[in-house]
Design a protein around this motif. Structure first.
Motif, PDB file in Angstrom:
ATOM      1  N   GLU A   1      21.651   8.984  19.176  1.00 31.64           N
ATOM      2  CA  GLU A   1      22.295  10.245  19.544  1.00 31.64           C
ATOM      3  C   GLU A   1      22.447  10.358  21.054  1.00 31.64           C
ATOM      4  N   GLU A   2      23.506  11.047  21.435  1.00 31.54           N
ATOM      5  CA  GLU A   2      23.817  11.399  22.832  1.00 31.54           C
ATOM      6  C   GLU A   2      24.095  10.194  23.724  1.00 31.54           C
TER       7      GLU A   2
ATOM      8  N   GLU B   1      25.269  20.411  27.668  1.00 29.77           N
ATOM      9  CA  GLU B   1      25.772  20.322  26.298  1.00 29.77           C
ATOM     10  C   GLU B   1      25.025  19.311  25.430  1.00 29.77           C
ATOM     11  N   VAL B   2      23.936  18.749  25.932  1.00 30.10           N
ATOM     12  CA  VAL B   2      23.200  17.733  25.171  1.00 30.10           C
ATOM     13  C   VAL B   2      22.462  18.389  24.006  1.00 30.10           C
ATOM     14  N   ARG B   3      22.617  17.802  22.809  1.00 31.02           N
ATOM     15  CA  ARG B   3      21.936  18.278  21.608  1.00 31.02           C
ATOM     16  C   ARG B   3      21.255  17.092  20.939  1.00 31.02           C
ATOM     17  N   SER B   4      20.072  17.299  20.411  1.00 26.45           N
ATOM     18  CA  SER B   4      19.300  16.209  19.832  1.00 26.45           C
ATOM     19  C   SER B   4      18.599  16.666  18.558  1.00 26.45           C
ATOM     20  N   LEU B   5      18.862  15.967  17.455  1.00 28.78           N
ATOM     21  CA  LEU B   5      18.184  16.273  16.201  1.00 28.78           C
ATOM     22  C   LEU B   5      16.697  15.968  16.307  1.00 28.78           C
TER      23      LEU B   5
ATOM     24  N   TRP C   1      15.577  14.007  25.168  1.00 28.80           N
ATOM     25  CA  TRP C   1      14.791  15.227  24.957  1.00 28.80           C
ATOM     26  C   TRP C   1      14.821  16.113  26.196  1.00 28.80           C
TER      27      TRP C   1
ATOM     28  N   ARG D   1      28.231  15.521  29.835  1.00 30.85           N
ATOM     29  CA  ARG D   1      27.656  16.508  28.916  1.00 30.85           C
ATOM     30  C   ARG D   1      26.303  16.992  29.420  1.00 30.85           C
TER      31      ARG D   1
ATOM     32  N   ALA E   1      18.158  17.793  26.461  1.00 29.13           N
ATOM     33  CA  ALA E   1      18.322  18.796  25.407  1.00 29.13           C
ATOM     34  C   ALA E   1      17.470  20.031  25.676  1.00 29.13           C
TER      35      ALA E   1
ATOM     36  N   TYR F   1      14.827  15.961  19.040  1.00 30.31           N
ATOM     37  CA  TYR F   1      14.189  16.992  19.858  1.00 30.31           C
ATOM     38  C   TYR F   1      14.077  18.306  19.101  1.00 30.31           C
ATOM     39  N   ALA F   2      15.084  18.634  18.280  1.00 17.43           N
ATOM     40  CA  ALA F   2      15.036  19.876  17.504  1.00 17.43           C
ATOM     41  C   ALA F   2      13.833  19.878  16.566  1.00 17.43           C
TER      42      ALA F   2
END
Length: 376
Positions: free
Chosen positions: A256-257, A270-274, A305, A265, A308, A276-277
């Motif tokens: 990811e990313e 705008e960084v998103r991480s599954l 991470w 990003r 994010a 890290y979530a």
């Protein structure tokens, strides 16, 4: 090539002991890379840009023409502006730019092949990675100053010059040697274990006293059929493919990313991480308990991470995180991550993009004593 100039830029040593150790490693890596490139006989001159002369003694005494250009004081460092200034001041028309920690495993023969190919390019660029360049050859270099504002780091050079300036781009065939970049202490520890590492680099890493045992544990895991390994972060498909071809381990890959910096990003938040979530949802202790239930080892790209979470800590904090030195970390959130990671019983390495890309392939090469794995 009588008009080809090699430009290497090194950053400040920093005040924290970890920054100073990494700074010395990067200067040794730069020294060895310059020597190997100059051995090709294809470079007319070398320009070394640095904030000061600290740690440059060996380079300044080298048996080849070297121009040291010190960064102007009293103003913030901006990579693009500094690069444009150097090109204009030194009247560079054909440029080979190499980051201080870039490609420490490339041999003189490798560079000979690169420069022979570049000699055929009248207008265009040749780079190791179009999306995140660590080294790049450019002609004509005079086009770069017009793009200076779009170059926050060297990683964006190839992408911006190709996509925005319109230069034709060629990407060098992938290999650990061409792609490995020393951004963090864990990158240096991995490089120092590689059979192709320069002796001077091995010695520089050994002088830090950093513990290589976590690298050795991952190498042992890779050699153990049936082991379970998690790789998470900006994992390219070619690294995953090399892992499946050369190690008989069960893998879980969370990619990811990729390109979060080159695409800006990260800069735009705008960084998103599954991954890290999940860490955020269950907390660090439970997160690492879950990793231990799922695998015998893991390689984790912490920079995803950090981005994010909207926290980009100091270099000292990033380096301490990679070395599991929780007591050295000032950021309380990241310190909590590392405290939990240090307690986890699984084999674990944490770092940046290199760890889950060229670093992973370098681990395979060292684990199985393979000089160079073919990367497709």
């Amino acid at each position: 090539m009588k008009d080809l100039a090699l430009l290497v830029m090194v950053g400040p040593m920093g005040n924290h002991p970890l920054e100073q150790q990494m700074g010395r490693i990067l200067r040794v890596a730069a020294q060895e890379t310059i020597r190997r490139i100059m051995d090709t006989g294809q470079v007319a001159r070398v320009i070394l840009a640095a904030p000061d002369r600290e740690g440059l003694e060996a380079l300044e005494g080298a048996p080849f023409p070297l121009e040291v250009d010190l960064d102007p004081g009293g103003q913030p460092f901006e990579f693009g502006a500094r690069l444009a200034e150097l090109i204009q001041r030194h009247r560079i028309s054909r440029l080979l730019y190499v980051g201080a920690g870039a490609a420490p495993l490339m041999s003189s023969a490798d560079w000979e092949a690169v420069l022979t190919t570049f000699a055929e390019i009248r207008q265009g660029l040749l780079t190791n990675n179009l999306h995140s360049s660590d080294w790049i050859a450019v002609a004509p270099a005079e086009i770069i100053p017009a793009c200076a504002r779009r170059l926050p780091t060297d990683n964006a050079m190839a992408w911006v010059l190709h996509r925005e300036a319109g230069l034709p781009a060629r990407v060098w065939p992938r290999s650990t040697a061409s792609l490995l970049d020393l951004d963090t202490p864990v990158d240096a520890l991995i490089a120092a274990q590689h059979p192709q590492a320069p002796t001077a680099l091995r010695e520089a890493v050994a002088r830090t006293g950093w513990d290589p045992s976590r690298v050795h544990r991952i190498q042992a895991l890779l050699r153990t059929p049936g082991s379970r390994l998690i790789v998470a972060g900006r994992v390219p498909s070619w690294a995953w493919t090399a892992l499946e071809r050369h190690a008989q381990v069960w893998t879980r890959v969370f990619s990811e990313e990729r390109g979060m910096q080159a695409s800006a990003r990260m800069q735009r938040g705008e960084v998103r991480s599954l991954v890290y979530a999940y860490l955020q949802a269950v907390g660090p202790p439970r997160f690492f308990e879950t990793l231990t239930e799922l695998a015998d080892g893991a390689l984790l790209d912490l920079r995803v991470w950090m981005a994010a979470a909207g926290r980009w800590p100091s270099p000292a904090d990033r380096y301490a995180a990679d070395l599991f030195a929780a007591s050295e970390i000032r950021d309380p959130v990241i310190r909590e991550w590392i405290e939990a990671a240090a307690r986890a019983p699984l084999a674990l390495l944490m770092g940046g993009h290199t760890l889950v890309a060229a670093g992973l392939v370098a681990l395979l090469e060292a684990a199985f004593d393979i000089p160079r794995i073919s990367i497709e």
